[in-house]
Write a protein that holds these residues in place. Sequence first.
Motif, short mmCIF file in Angstrom:
data_model
loop_
_atom_site.label_atom_id
_atom_site.label_comp_id
_atom_site.label_asym_id
_atom_site.label_seq_id
_atom_site.Cartn_x
_atom_site.Cartn_y
_atom_site.Cartn_z
N ALA A 92 0.83 -1.20 0.00
CA ALA A 92 0.00 0.00 0.00
C ALA A 92 0.87 1.25 0.00
O ALA A 92 0.59 2.23 -0.73
CB ALA A 92 -0.93 -0.03 1.21
N GLU A 93 1.94 1.24 0.78
CA GLU A 93 2.82 2.39 0.87
C GLU A 93 3.59 2.62 -0.43
O GLU A 93 3.71 3.74 -0.92
CB GLU A 93 3.80 2.21 2.03
CG GLU A 93 4.75 3.38 2.22
CD GLU A 93 5.74 3.15 3.36
OE1 GLU A 93 6.66 3.97 3.51
OE2 GLU A 93 5.59 2.14 4.09
N GLY A 94 4.13 1.51 -0.99
CA GLY A 94 4.91 1.64 -2.22
C GLY A 94 4.08 2.13 -3.38
O GLY A 94 4.52 3.00 -4.16
N LEU A 95 2.84 1.62 -3.54
CA LEU A 95 1.99 2.06 -4.63
C LEU A 95 1.47 3.47 -4.40
O LEU A 95 1.30 4.25 -5.36
CB LEU A 95 0.83 1.08 -4.81
CG LEU A 95 1.24 -0.32 -5.29
CD1 LEU A 95 0.02 -1.24 -5.39
CD2 LEU A 95 1.94 -0.25 -6.65
N ALA A 96 1.22 3.83 -3.14
CA ALA A 96 0.78 5.20 -2.84
C ALA A 96 1.84 6.20 -3.27
O ALA A 96 1.53 7.27 -3.83
CB ALA A 96 0.46 5.34 -1.36
N GLN A 97 3.11 5.88 -3.04
CA GLN A 97 4.20 6.75 -3.46
C GLN A 97 4.25 6.85 -4.99
O GLN A 97 4.47 7.94 -5.55
CB GLN A 97 5.54 6.22 -2.93
CG GLN A 97 6.76 7.03 -3.36
CD GLN A 97 6.69 8.48 -2.90
OE1 GLN A 97 6.38 8.76 -1.75
NE2 GLN A 97 6.99 9.41 -3.80
N MET A 98 4.02 5.74 -5.68
CA MET A 98 4.03 5.75 -7.14
C MET A 98 2.92 6.66 -7.68
O MET A 98 3.13 7.44 -8.61
CB MET A 98 3.83 4.32 -7.67
CG MET A 98 3.79 4.20 -9.18
SD MET A 98 3.47 2.50 -9.74
CE MET A 98 1.71 2.35 -9.37
N TYR A 99 1.72 6.58 -7.06
CA TYR A 99 0.61 7.42 -7.51
C TYR A 99 0.87 8.90 -7.21
O TYR A 99 0.49 9.77 -7.99
CB TYR A 99 -0.69 6.96 -6.85
CG TYR A 99 -1.11 5.55 -7.22
CD1 TYR A 99 -0.99 5.10 -8.54
CD2 TYR A 99 -1.61 4.67 -6.26
CE1 TYR A 99 -1.35 3.81 -8.88
CE2 TYR A 99 -1.97 3.38 -6.60
CZ TYR A 99 -1.84 2.95 -7.91
OH TYR A 99 -2.21 1.66 -8.25
N ARG A 100 1.49 9.19 -6.08
CA ARG A 100 1.83 10.58 -5.77
C ARG A 100 2.78 11.16 -6.81
O ARG A 100 2.68 12.33 -7.21
CB ARG A 100 2.44 10.68 -4.36
CG ARG A 100 1.43 10.56 -3.23
CD ARG A 100 2.03 11.03 -1.90
NE ARG A 100 3.10 10.16 -1.44
CZ ARG A 100 2.93 9.09 -0.67
NH1 ARG A 100 1.70 8.76 -0.26
NH2 ARG A 100 3.96 8.36 -0.29
N THR A 101 3.73 10.35 -7.25
CA THR A 101 4.68 10.81 -8.27
C THR A 101 3.94 11.08 -9.59
O THR A 101 4.21 12.08 -10.26
CB THR A 101 5.78 9.76 -8.49
OG1 THR A 101 6.46 9.51 -7.26
CG2 THR A 101 6.78 10.22 -9.54
N PHE A 102 3.03 10.17 -9.95
CA PHE A 102 2.26 10.37 -11.19
C PHE A 102 1.48 11.68 -11.12
O PHE A 102 1.45 12.46 -12.09
CB PHE A 102 1.30 9.20 -11.40
CG PHE A 102 0.39 9.36 -12.59
CD1 PHE A 102 0.79 9.00 -13.86
CD2 PHE A 102 -0.89 9.91 -12.44
CE1 PHE A 102 -0.04 9.17 -14.96
CE2 PHE A 102 -1.73 10.08 -13.53
CZ PHE A 102 -1.31 9.70 -14.79
N LYS A 103 0.87 11.96 -9.98
CA LYS A 103 0.09 13.20 -9.82
C LYS A 103 1.00 14.43 -9.86
O LYS A 103 0.62 15.48 -10.40
CB LYS A 103 -0.70 13.14 -8.50
CG LYS A 103 -1.81 12.10 -8.53
CD LYS A 103 -2.33 11.76 -7.14
CE LYS A 103 -3.09 12.88 -6.52
NZ LYS A 103 -3.71 12.48 -5.23
N ALA A 104 2.19 14.31 -9.31
CA ALA A 104 3.13 15.43 -9.33
C ALA A 104 3.59 15.74 -10.76
O ALA A 104 3.76 16.91 -11.13
CB ALA A 104 4.33 15.12 -8.46
N PHE A 105 3.78 14.67 -11.57
CA PHE A 105 4.19 14.85 -12.96
C PHE A 105 3.04 15.39 -13.82
O PHE A 105 3.28 16.02 -14.86
CB PHE A 105 4.67 13.52 -13.56
CG PHE A 105 6.04 13.08 -13.10
CD1 PHE A 105 6.75 13.81 -12.16
CD2 PHE A 105 6.62 11.93 -13.62
CE1 PHE A 105 8.01 13.40 -11.74
CE2 PHE A 105 7.87 11.51 -13.20
CZ PHE A 105 8.57 12.25 -12.26
#
Length: 509
Positions: A92-105
């Motif tokens: 959950a933590e690892g994928l949440a970080q991936m989604y945050r990066t996508f939103k930042a980009f």
Amino acid sequence: MALETVKELLSFDCGLLVAYQVYKSSQLESISFQTSQMRDVFLQHPEVVLIHRTHNPWGKALYTFMVDQPFMQLEGEVTKVIHFAVPTRESAEGLAQMYRTFKAFNPEWKRIKTFLVDPRFRWLPALSEAFPSVDVQLSVFHICKHLQHKIQQVSLEAHTERLVLSALRNGMCAPSESNLRKLYTVLCGFVKPNRLPQLHKEWLLNEKIWAFHRWRTWGQCSQYFKDLEMLTHSLSQIFCIGPSLETCITKIAKTYQKVVQKSSAESAPGPGPLLGENGSSIQNLLVLRSSAANSQRFLLPRDSAPTAAPTPLKPAAGVAAEESAREEEAEVTSREAEERIKQSLSDICTEPAARLCLNEFAVVQSSAQLMGNNGEVASVQILEDAQAVRHKGLSSCTCHFSQTFQLPCRHVLAVLNSEGKAFEPGRIPARWRKGNSTSQEGQSSSDGLLEVLSCSWDKLLDKYLAVSFLTAEISRLLSQCSHEEFDRRYSTLRELADSWIGPYVQVKL
């Protein structure tokens, strides 16, 4: 080593965005990147995004984000990619970080309305939490891949498997409510009940799933599945070349850039191989395993765009007009074919014979039709036991109706209907044709059947025909078995007759 990979990525595109984490050993632990071309594609088509997951034997997973829009506006599935990401771990933590990066980009991420995902997608709650306003639906591509894989695992006979996969392809490329329900019925009829839960056939009746796919025409659906199959297969090959994440990511970025540059350089790019030379070009999602399957030409229907395929919502203007005209022509042809068959039967046959054939044709029109043709014999299945039609002249069928009456049965009519042909007088026996003297003397050859069919229907005649059919079938089975089998069956019938009527009454069998 990680820094070298990042520098190489940045050299590909001055507008490239990249975020990464490294282990203490200076190797990549996670990475997310997207080029300026990817961002442009997202800004043009942000509404529906498909996420595909590719995993390798070393515990890493590649997440590929793609827009799911009309392929006519985008040359190939690889040009639909908008983001690549490898999370630190699939938690959950690892994928949440991936989604945050996508939103930042992509600050415009709020324009996304729907995510399409694999039924086996990991940690769906993390996706919903990161994008609370976005609807999450199952991807049609992944559902069809799942069904194909499971169908090939349930140990169907080769002929039956080909017919079921043919029905699946029909549902994929013409996902009308009628075709999907037919596929649902076919799966229920051919797959053992204990294996049905693995297929998740209820997905076929979920309107929300197919609404995102139904606007495509037959040709667009076929291209959509072909391009996605090539892309996902190639990604799997590249991402699994070795345990080095740096090598895999560099290879993916290089081949992506190569394809995009080639696509931009060509004025009219063709479908071409995607993702470099190592990606094998799979020509059809439904890869049939047996060599016999390759000799089959599936008739779905008349190998053209079916009438059930709706007009696309957003096609290019020229293509839209051509596709619409082709679909309208196919629909008119289908209606004309039905009228030709009905009119020809009415003109040629006596009333009883025409009534029998029209009843058979009514079954054809209201049932699922699965057909294969190897040149000499057309195999027809209408939600019942498979039958073989002598394709040359459509002279006969193996079903009991055809063998008993020598009239065109539902299977022969299904072949005629698929080919848009009318019935020819020479294929109707003389005793069944209008104006033929033998049609009035048909009792000797048909046991009074003409007289029975010409009369008004009642329960007595119903019983008469039922007994006649049963007697004919028993006679046929007894005449075809061995002497030992005949003696066993005769003894069984003798016992049944004695127990029913009584041994004191001599019954002739």
